[in-house]
Design a protein around this motif. Structure first.
Motif, mmCIF file in Angstrom:
data_model
loop_
_atom_site.group_PDB
_atom_site.id
_atom_site.type_symbol
_atom_site.label_atom_id
_atom_site.label_comp_id
_atom_site.label_asym_id
_atom_site.label_seq_id
_atom_site.Cartn_x
_atom_site.Cartn_y
_atom_site.Cartn_z
ATOM 1 N N ARG A 100 7.760 -0.099 -2.490
ATOM 2 C CA ARG A 100 8.571 -0.642 -1.392
ATOM 3 C C ARG A 100 7.979 -1.969 -0.901
ATOM 4 N NH1 ARG A 100 9.459 1.834 4.460
ATOM 5 N NH2 ARG A 100 11.412 0.764 4.916
ATOM 6 N N ARG A 101 6.672 -1.999 -0.759
ATOM 7 C CA ARG A 101 5.987 -3.189 -0.236
ATOM 8 C C ARG A 101 6.074 -4.377 -1.208
ATOM 9 N NH1 ARG A 101 1.743 -0.766 0.505
ATOM 10 N NH2 ARG A 101 0.693 -1.274 -1.427
ATOM 11 N N ILE A 102 5.804 -4.140 -2.489
ATOM 12 C CA ILE A 102 5.755 -5.269 -3.428
ATOM 13 C C ILE A 102 7.127 -5.821 -3.787
ATOM 14 C CG2 ILE A 102 3.547 -4.509 -4.422
ATOM 15 C CD1 ILE A 102 5.140 -3.635 -6.934
ATOM 16 N N THR A 103 8.190 -5.105 -3.418
ATOM 17 C CA THR A 103 9.532 -5.599 -3.722
ATOM 18 C C THR A 103 10.232 -6.210 -2.508
ATOM 19 O OG1 THR A 103 10.449 -3.364 -3.474
ATOM 20 C CG2 THR A 103 9.855 -4.070 -5.706
ATOM 21 N N ASN A 104 9.514 -6.376 -1.400
ATOM 22 C CA ASN A 104 10.071 -7.110 -0.258
ATOM 23 C C ASN A 104 10.323 -8.547 -0.692
ATOM 24 O OD1 ASN A 104 9.900 -4.942 1.493
ATOM 25 N ND2 ASN A 104 7.893 -5.527 2.275
ATOM 26 N N ILE A 105 11.424 -9.126 -0.217
ATOM 27 C CA ILE A 105 11.771 -10.497 -0.595
ATOM 28 C C ILE A 105 11.958 -11.326 0.665
ATOM 29 C CG2 ILE A 105 13.462 -11.976 -1.755
ATOM 30 C CD1 ILE A 105 14.128 -9.566 -3.567
ATOM 31 N N ASP A 106 11.121 -12.358 0.801
ATOM 32 C CA ASP A 106 11.236 -13.301 1.919
ATOM 33 C C ASP A 106 11.419 -12.610 3.264
ATOM 34 O OD1 ASP A 106 11.004 -15.439 0.129
ATOM 35 O OD2 ASP A 106 13.172 -15.511 -0.206
ATOM 36 N N GLY A 107 10.617 -11.603 3.518
ATOM 37 C CA GLY A 107 10.671 -10.898 4.788
ATOM 38 C C GLY A 107 11.755 -9.840 4.874
ATOM 39 N N ASP A 108 12.568 -9.729 3.842
ATOM 40 C CA ASP A 108 13.617 -8.702 3.812
ATOM 41 C C ASP A 108 13.020 -7.448 3.180
ATOM 42 O OD1 ASP A 108 16.019 -7.322 3.903
ATOM 43 O OD2 ASP A 108 16.856 -8.340 2.144
ATOM 44 N N GLU A 109 12.776 -6.441 4.015
ATOM 45 C CA GLU A 109 12.099 -5.224 3.576
ATOM 46 C C GLU A 109 12.975 -4.397 2.629
ATOM 47 O OE1 GLU A 109 11.187 -1.943 6.476
ATOM 48 O OE2 GLU A 109 9.139 -2.606 6.026
ATOM 49 N N THR A 110 12.383 -3.911 1.561
ATOM 50 C CA THR A 110 13.060 -2.994 0.653
ATOM 51 C C THR A 110 13.214 -1.655 1.367
ATOM 52 O OG1 THR A 110 12.113 -4.106 -1.259
ATOM 53 C CG2 THR A 110 12.927 -1.877 -1.614
ATOM 54 N N THR A 111 14.407 -1.074 1.290
ATOM 55 C CA THR A 111 14.704 0.145 2.038
ATOM 56 C C THR A 111 13.953 1.350 1.502
ATOM 57 O OG1 THR A 111 16.963 -0.737 2.262
ATOM 58 C CG2 THR A 111 16.585 1.530 2.999
ATOM 59 N N TRP A 112 13.953 1.524 0.174
ATOM 60 C CA TRP A 112 13.405 2.725 -0.455
ATOM 61 C C TRP A 112 12.420 2.373 -1.552
ATOM 62 C CZ3 TRP A 112 14.647 7.108 1.920
ATOM 63 C CH2 TRP A 112 15.841 7.172 2.640
ATOM 64 N N GLY A 113 11.408 3.224 -1.707
ATOM 65 C CA GLY A 113 10.485 3.137 -2.832
ATOM 66 C C GLY A 113 10.334 4.504 -3.464
ATOM 67 N N ILE A 114 10.319 4.528 -4.782
ATOM 68 C CA ILE A 114 10.084 5.771 -5.535
ATOM 69 C C ILE A 114 8.760 5.623 -6.272
ATOM 70 C CG2 ILE A 114 10.797 7.195 -7.516
ATOM 71 C CD1 ILE A 114 13.674 6.514 -6.920
ATOM 72 N N GLY A 115 7.959 6.689 -6.309
ATOM 73 C CA GLY A 115 6.739 6.736 -7.102
ATOM 74 C C GLY A 115 6.724 8.001 -7.941
ATOM 75 N N THR A 116 6.426 7.862 -9.235
ATOM 76 C CA THR A 116 6.323 9.040 -10.115
ATOM 77 C C THR A 116 4.948 9.068 -10.769
ATOM 78 O OG1 THR A 116 7.214 7.884 -12.082
ATOM 79 C CG2 THR A 116 8.803 9.011 -10.643
ATOM 80 N N THR A 117 4.318 10.232 -10.734
ATOM 81 C CA THR A 117 3.042 10.411 -11.405
ATOM 82 C C THR A 117 2.964 11.838 -11.931
ATOM 83 O OG1 THR A 117 0.631 10.127 -11.238
ATOM 84 C CG2 THR A 117 1.767 11.013 -9.283
ATOM 85 N N GLY A 118 2.384 11.992 -13.102
ATOM 86 C CA GLY A 118 2.300 13.326 -13.687
ATOM 87 C C GLY A 118 1.751 13.282 -15.091
ATOM 88 N N VAL A 119 1.836 14.418 -15.756
ATOM 89 C CA VAL A 119 1.308 14.568 -17.115
ATOM 90 C C VAL A 119 2.459 14.936 -18.050
ATOM 91 C CG1 VAL A 119 -0.402 15.703 -18.567
ATOM 92 C CG2 VAL A 119 -0.835 15.471 -16.118
ATOM 93 N N ALA A 120 2.798 14.004 -18.942
ATOM 94 C CA ALA A 120 3.864 14.261 -19.910
ATOM 95 C C ALA A 120 3.313 14.838 -21.216
ATOM 96 C CB ALA A 120 4.646 12.981 -20.196
#
Length: 180
Positions: A100-120
């Motif tokens: 969510r933080r790294i995809t903010n653009i020119d002060g326009d906050e990204t609404t949602w962030g998804i994170g996936t972690t696991g063992v495939a």
């Protein structure tokens, strides 16, 4: 944190069906999305961007397949990773927040962030079994993690189950906000 084990088939919806519905809901609500993936290696982003018009809601993301990149690119706490490993609910949450933080653009906050972690698979990681997955979602009202999921099957089945679950969970959270 919820624990779900094993995964139960919800319906006959495909990844594309869920992604299409999610993109529509995000558009209708005027909301945006950023993604941070590990075991899914870009599968969540590929599912979203397979939908025509996704560029109006999808900002981008990062595949932090190597554990040190979770810390370096997404700001995941290195102490947490050292203590718990990369397969952990709090890692998924911090990945979602980082997306969510790294995809903010020119002060326009990204609404949602998804994170996936696991063992495939094919082997265990950080003493966590194949199929163990956590999904984090960060949004305007805070951050949640789901898991551990214990998805059955081979590598690609585990990855697909994770993508479906992540998209489904976000679709449930997106609220349609009427436009003026």
């Amino acid at each position: 944190m919820e624990s779900v084990s094993p995964k139960v088939q919800r319906s006959t919806e495909t990844v594309y069906d869920i992604a299409s519905d999610l993109v529509k809901k995000l558009k209708d609500a005027g909301q945006t999305l950023g993604v941070a993936e590990s075991l899914t290696a870009g599968g969540v982003m590929a599912a979203i961007t397979s939908v025509s018009g996704a560029s109006t809601v999808f900002r981008g993301g990062v595949v932090s397949y190597a554990t040190p990149l979770k810390e370096k690119l997404l700001g995941v706490d290195g102490g947490l990773i050292a203590l718990e490993g990369a397969i952990h609910a709090d890692v998924a949450k911090q990945m979602a927040e980082g997306a969510r933080r790294i995809t903010n653009i020119d002060g326009d906050e990204t609404t949602w962030g998804i994170g996936t972690t696991g063992v495939a698979g094919p082997g265990t990681q950080d003493n966590k079994p194949v199929g163990m997955v956590y999904i984090g979602i960060a949004g305007p009202s805070g951050t949640r993690a789901w898991g551990p999921f214990n998805f059955p099957g081979a590598r690609e089945q585990i990855r697909e189950a994770t993508i479906i679950e992540a998209l489904h969970r976000l679709r449930e959270l997106v609220s349609v906000i009427p436009h003026d």
